[in-house]
Design an enzyme around this catalytic site. Structure first.
Site, PDB file in Angstrom:
ATOM      1  N   GLY A  28       0.927  -0.697  -0.207  1.00 37.82           N
ATOM      2  CA  GLY A  28       0.120  -0.006  -0.168  1.00 37.82           C
ATOM      3  C   GLY A  28       1.090   1.319  -0.085  1.00 37.82           C
ATOM      4  O   GLY A  28       2.610   1.049  -0.354  1.00 37.82           O
ATOM      5  N   HIS A  34       4.533   1.847  -8.045  1.00 42.61           N
ATOM      6  CA  HIS A  34       3.439   0.919  -8.139  1.00 42.61           C
ATOM      7  C   HIS A  34       2.503   1.198  -8.975  1.00 42.61           C
ATOM      8  O   HIS A  34       2.551   0.059  -9.777  1.00 42.61           O
ATOM      9  CB  HIS A  34       2.866   1.289  -6.497  1.00 42.61           C
ATOM     10  CG  HIS A  34       3.515   0.646  -5.310  1.00 42.61           C
ATOM     11  ND1 HIS A  34       3.190   2.076  -4.737  1.00 42.61           N
ATOM     12  CD2 HIS A  34       3.636  -0.342  -4.863  1.00 42.61           C
ATOM     13  CE1 HIS A  34       4.128   1.554  -3.363  1.00 42.61           C
ATOM     14  NE2 HIS A  34       4.239  -0.165  -3.210  1.00 42.61           N
ATOM     15  N   GLY A 144       9.226  -4.263  -8.420  1.00 42.00           N
ATOM     16  CA  GLY A 144      10.527  -3.168  -8.815  1.00 42.00           C
ATOM     17  C   GLY A 144      12.002  -4.044  -8.375  1.00 42.00           C
ATOM     18  O   GLY A 144      12.126  -4.016  -7.372  1.00 42.00           O
ATOM     19  N   GLU A 145      12.698  -3.021  -9.278  1.00 39.48           N
ATOM     20  CA  GLU A 145      13.658  -2.811  -9.411  1.00 39.48           C
ATOM     21  C   GLU A 145      14.628  -2.226  -7.623  1.00 39.48           C
ATOM     22  O   GLU A 145      16.054  -2.180  -7.797  1.00 39.48           O
ATOM     23  CB  GLU A 145      14.401  -3.252 -10.454  1.00 39.48           C
ATOM     24  CG  GLU A 145      14.299  -3.929 -11.846  1.00 39.48           C
ATOM     25  CD  GLU A 145      14.790  -4.035 -13.069  1.00 39.48           C
ATOM     26  OE1 GLU A 145      15.603  -2.856 -13.310  1.00 39.48           O
ATOM     27  OE2 GLU A 145      14.965  -4.384 -13.932  1.00 39.48           O
ATOM     28  N   GLN A 150      15.793  -7.999  -3.359  1.00 43.16           N
ATOM     29  CA  GLN A 150      14.165  -8.758  -2.585  1.00 43.16           C
ATOM     30  C   GLN A 150      13.835  -9.663  -4.839  1.00 43.16           C
ATOM     31  O   GLN A 150      13.531 -10.948  -4.019  1.00 43.16           O
ATOM     32  CB  GLN A 150      13.410  -7.861  -2.392  1.00 43.16           C
ATOM     33  CG  GLN A 150      11.695  -8.578  -2.623  1.00 43.16           C
ATOM     34  CD  GLN A 150      10.802  -7.806  -1.924  1.00 43.16           C
ATOM     35  OE1 GLN A 150      10.570  -7.360  -1.001  1.00 43.16           O
ATOM     36  NE2 GLN A 150      10.453  -6.752  -2.701  1.00 43.16           N
ATOM     37  N   SER A 183       7.416   4.310  -0.675  1.00 39.09           N
ATOM     38  CA  SER A 183       6.423   4.601   0.124  1.00 39.09           C
ATOM     39  C   SER A 183       7.329   5.469   1.558  1.00 39.09           C
ATOM     40  O   SER A 183       6.644   6.405   2.560  1.00 39.09           O
ATOM     41  CB  SER A 183       5.246   3.533   0.691  1.00 39.09           C
ATOM     42  OG  SER A 183       5.286   2.909  -0.788  1.00 39.09           O
ATOM     43  N   ARG A 184       8.177   4.926   1.947  1.00 36.37           N
ATOM     44  CA  ARG A 184       9.195   5.544   3.108  1.00 36.37           C
ATOM     45  C   ARG A 184       9.562   6.814   2.631  1.00 36.37           C
ATOM     46  O   ARG A 184       9.352   8.097   3.801  1.00 36.37           O
ATOM     47  CB  ARG A 184      10.340   4.360   3.207  1.00 36.37           C
ATOM     48  CG  ARG A 184      10.041   3.437   3.755  1.00 36.37           C
ATOM     49  CD  ARG A 184      11.010   2.933   4.153  1.00 36.37           C
ATOM     50  NE  ARG A 184      10.340   1.662   5.465  1.00 36.37           N
ATOM     51  CZ  ARG A 184      10.272   0.738   5.055  1.00 36.37           C
ATOM     52  NH1 ARG A 184      10.453   0.118   3.768  1.00 36.37           N
ATOM     53  NH2 ARG A 184       9.602  -0.735   5.767  1.00 36.37           N
TER      54      ARG A 184
HETATM   55  O1  PAF Z   1       7.783  -5.370  -1.764  1.00 38.63           O
HETATM   56  C1  PAF Z   1       6.853  -4.587  -1.339  1.00 38.63           C
HETATM   57  O2  PAF Z   1       6.276  -3.781  -1.310  1.00 38.63           O
HETATM   58  C2  PAF Z   1       7.199  -6.277   0.007  1.00 38.63           C
HETATM   59  O3  PAF Z   1       8.536  -6.506  -0.247  1.00 38.63           O
HETATM   60  C3  PAF Z   1       5.922  -7.164  -0.583  1.00 38.63           C
HETATM   61  C4  PAF Z   1       7.039  -8.078  -1.877  1.00 38.63           C
HETATM   62  C5  PAF Z   1       4.330  -6.674  -1.198  1.00 38.63           C
HETATM   63  C6  PAF Z   1       5.511  -8.367   0.159  1.00 38.63           C
HETATM   64  O4  PAF Z   1       5.131  -7.886   1.477  1.00 38.63           O
END
Ligand code: PAF
Length: 277
Positions: A28, A34, A144-145, A150, A183-184
């Protein structure tokens, strides 16, 4: 656009869709970054599913979890505009009716950079992403890259668990001043927000130093450029093999090299990265 809070409902509806279902998992507080994932998904898939869930198992810092921005109404309006078909926005009980005790083998990709600094973070990401894939059942999923580590870990998970989903990595979106959208960013003080674009400027400076300067000299210069601002402190800047995330010592040590950085800006940690070659 249909919005679901129950996993059984979204599973049933997503499962009944014909063609390719694309999925954008989010926590969110949606921004242009996003929305670029949703738009790519919209252009490549028949059904666009999005999840909004601030996943507690990936937060090693309780304050970070508490302060994480939550803007559900605004997010839903943006997703409607962006052409999403299904939104899954569960609460914690729905996602984790019992504690998730699964421990994933992340192939050592979690031993570097964010891993040691955020113990348990990537295992929590693996828990929620595998559960979301199971519920939504997408053929493609968009990430996203900006969260480079991740993305590498999710690709590894999908490969090693044999999950039937194609992972699509999408370029970082930046503000006009170069700051990677996150978002941060909304949590930065005005002074830290004004300083933060120096992170991307330092990464670009690093790229311009290659190949005339060594990896060590370049790494030092990037960290120094960031730390020259008293409001920013580099936690790490690593030049890594883009596939294994292992640090490289020379420019010819890996076919693709990524520069990954984490910076403390007051109370907020920012991460960013750039392709060196
Ligand atoms: O990248 C993110 O926003 C989160 O790590 C994800 C992939 C939605 C998992 O909670």
């Amino acid at each position: 656009m249909q919005v679901f809070a129950k996993s059984s409902d979204v599973k049933e509806i997503a499962g009944s869709k014909k063609g390719v279902t694309g999925f954008v998992p989010t926590m969110g507080a949606l921004h242009e970054g996003h929305l670029s994932l949703v738009s790519r998904c919209r252009s490549e898939c028949d059904t666009v599913a999005v999840s909004i869930f601030v996943n507690p198992t990936q937060f090693n810092d309780k304050n970070d979890l508490k302060n994480y921005p939550r803007t559900l109404e605004a997010d839903l309006a943006l997703l409607e505009q962006a052409g999403a078909d299904l939104v899954f926005a569960p609460d914690e009980k729905e996602m984790y009716p019992a504690p998730d005790t699964r421990v994933f083998d992340l192939g050592g990709l979690d031993d570097v950079m964010e891993g040691p600094l955020r113990p348990g973070h990537f295992n929590g990401v693996a828990q929620v992403v595998t559960r979301l894939f199971e519920i939504v059942g997408p053929q493609r999923a968009y990430f996203g890259e900006k969260d480079f580590q991740q993305l590498a870990i999710i690709r590894h998970l999908v490969r090693t668990l044999g999950l039937p989903v194609e992972i699509v990595g999408c370029p970082i979106r930046r503000g006009g001043d170069g700051l990677a959208l996150s978002s941060r960013n909304a949590l930065l003080t005005p002074a830290h927000r004004a300083a933060a674009p120096k992170i991307y400027a330092a990464l670009q400076k690093g790229v311009a130093m290659m190949p005339d300067h060594s990896v060590a000299e370049t790494a030092r210069a990037v960290a120094e450029a960031i730390d020259s601002d008293p409001l920013l402190q580099t936690e790490y800047f690593n030049l890594v093999d883009a596939a294994t995330l292992r640090s490289v010592g020379a420019w010819d040590e890996a076919p693709a090299i990524q520069g990954c950085v984490a910076v403390r800006a007051g109370e907020i940690r920012l991460i960013d990265n750039i392709r060196f070659k």
